[in-house]
Design a protein around this motif. Structure first.
Motif, short mmCIF file in Angstrom:
data_model
loop_
_atom_site.label_atom_id
_atom_site.label_comp_id
_atom_site.label_asym_id
_atom_site.label_seq_id
_atom_site.Cartn_x
_atom_site.Cartn_y
_atom_site.Cartn_z
N LYS A 75 0.85 -1.19 0.00
CA LYS A 75 0.00 0.00 0.00
C LYS A 75 0.88 1.24 0.00
O LYS A 75 1.92 1.27 0.65
N THR A 76 0.46 2.28 -0.72
CA THR A 76 1.16 3.56 -0.73
C THR A 76 0.16 4.68 -0.54
O THR A 76 -0.94 4.62 -1.10
N ARG A 77 0.53 5.67 0.26
CA ARG A 77 -0.34 6.84 0.49
C ARG A 77 0.48 8.11 0.35
O ARG A 77 1.64 8.16 0.73
N GLU A 78 -0.19 9.14 -0.17
CA GLU A 78 0.43 10.46 -0.27
C GLU A 78 0.35 11.17 1.08
O GLU A 78 -0.63 11.01 1.81
N ILE A 79 1.36 11.95 1.39
CA ILE A 79 1.35 12.80 2.58
C ILE A 79 0.88 14.18 2.12
O ILE A 79 1.41 14.70 1.13
N PRO A 80 -0.11 14.77 2.79
CA PRO A 80 -0.59 16.10 2.38
C PRO A 80 0.56 17.10 2.33
O PRO A 80 1.52 17.02 3.10
N LYS A 81 0.44 18.07 1.43
CA LYS A 81 1.52 19.04 1.19
C LYS A 81 1.83 19.90 2.42
O LYS A 81 2.95 20.35 2.58
N HIS A 82 0.84 20.13 3.27
CA HIS A 82 1.07 20.99 4.43
C HIS A 82 1.71 20.24 5.61
O HIS A 82 1.94 20.82 6.66
N ILE A 83 2.02 18.95 5.41
CA ILE A 83 2.61 18.13 6.47
C ILE A 83 4.00 17.68 6.04
O ILE A 83 4.21 17.24 4.91
N SER A 84 4.95 17.80 6.96
CA SER A 84 6.30 17.27 6.71
C SER A 84 6.68 16.35 7.86
O SER A 84 6.28 16.56 8.99
N ILE A 85 7.44 15.33 7.54
CA ILE A 85 7.88 14.35 8.53
C ILE A 85 9.40 14.37 8.60
O ILE A 85 10.07 14.28 7.58
N GLU A 86 9.90 14.52 9.81
CA GLU A 86 11.34 14.54 10.04
C GLU A 86 11.73 13.32 10.87
O GLU A 86 11.05 12.99 11.84
N LYS A 87 12.82 12.70 10.47
CA LYS A 87 13.24 11.52 11.22
C LYS A 87 13.82 11.95 12.56
O LYS A 87 14.52 12.95 12.66
N GLY A 88 13.48 11.18 13.55
CA GLY A 88 14.07 11.36 14.87
C GLY A 88 15.03 10.21 15.08
O GLY A 88 15.85 9.90 14.22
N THR A 89 14.90 9.53 16.21
CA THR A 89 15.76 8.39 16.49
C THR A 89 15.33 7.14 15.74
O THR A 89 16.07 6.17 15.67
N LEU A 90 14.14 7.18 15.14
CA LEU A 90 13.59 6.01 14.45
C LEU A 90 14.06 5.91 13.00
O LEU A 90 14.08 4.83 12.43
N GLY A 91 14.43 7.01 12.40
CA GLY A 91 14.73 7.00 10.98
C GLY A 91 13.43 7.19 10.21
O GLY A 91 12.48 7.78 10.72
N TYR A 92 13.38 6.68 9.00
CA TYR A 92 12.18 6.83 8.18
C TYR A 92 11.43 5.52 7.98
O TYR A 92 10.64 5.41 7.05
N GLN A 93 11.66 4.53 8.83
CA GLN A 93 10.90 3.29 8.69
C GLN A 93 10.68 2.61 10.03
O GLN A 93 11.48 2.74 10.94
N ILE A 94 9.58 1.90 10.09
CA ILE A 94 9.24 1.08 11.25
C ILE A 94 9.16 -0.35 10.73
O ILE A 94 8.37 -0.65 9.84
N VAL A 95 9.98 -1.23 11.27
CA VAL A 95 10.03 -2.62 10.82
C VAL A 95 9.42 -3.51 11.90
O VAL A 95 9.83 -3.46 13.06
#
Length: 133
Positions: A75-95
């Motif tokens: 599955k793939t979803r778009e992130i709305p343009k007014h929202i940004s996600i910054e990596k913290g200690t997790l990085g950019y993925q949850i396994v």
């Protein structure tokens, strides 16, 4: 009559000015709920299939996806343009492992117009929550 129409048009324009922030806040709430549901779905699929799955955020394409391996996107979803996600200690993925447990705990930061949020993934059973900063 012109005075009444002028007053009415001014009041009507004030209503439209107040709708935009409300609409953005509603869109942000909907996105956060949808993202949490997709993370839960990733965990459930991992447990049901008995295989590792990942919830992966791609800041370049402004989207996130659920993958069973690198080439198989569920599955793939778009992130709305007014929202940004910054990596913290997790990085950019949850396994999630085959037993539904998360492999790495940590945080992600979500910035939206009008609010900042933190996604916290706890070690062990894969529990997570979103809190407003």
């Amino acid at each position: 009559m012109i005075i009444v129409l002028s007053a009415f048009s001014i009041l009507l324009s004030l209503v439209f000015l107040q709708i935009s922030p409300t609409q953005t806040a509603s869109s942000t709430r909907h996105f956060l709920e949808e993202m949490q549901a997709d993370i839960r779905y990733t965990q459930e699929v991992s447990f049901a299939d008995g295989k590792s799955h990942r919830f992966s955020i791609s800041p370049d394409t402004h989207s996130y996806s659920i993958q069973s391996n690198v080439s198989n996107v569920i599955k793939t979803r778009e992130i709305p343009k007014h929202i940004s996600i910054e990596k913290g200690t997790l990085g950019y993925q949850i396994v999630f492992g085959a037993n539904g447990n998360v492999q790495k705990a940590g945080t992600l930061f979500i910035n939206a117009e009008g609010g900042e949020y933190k996604l916290v993934v706890q070690v062990g059973a894969g529990r997570f929550y979103v809190e407003e900063l």
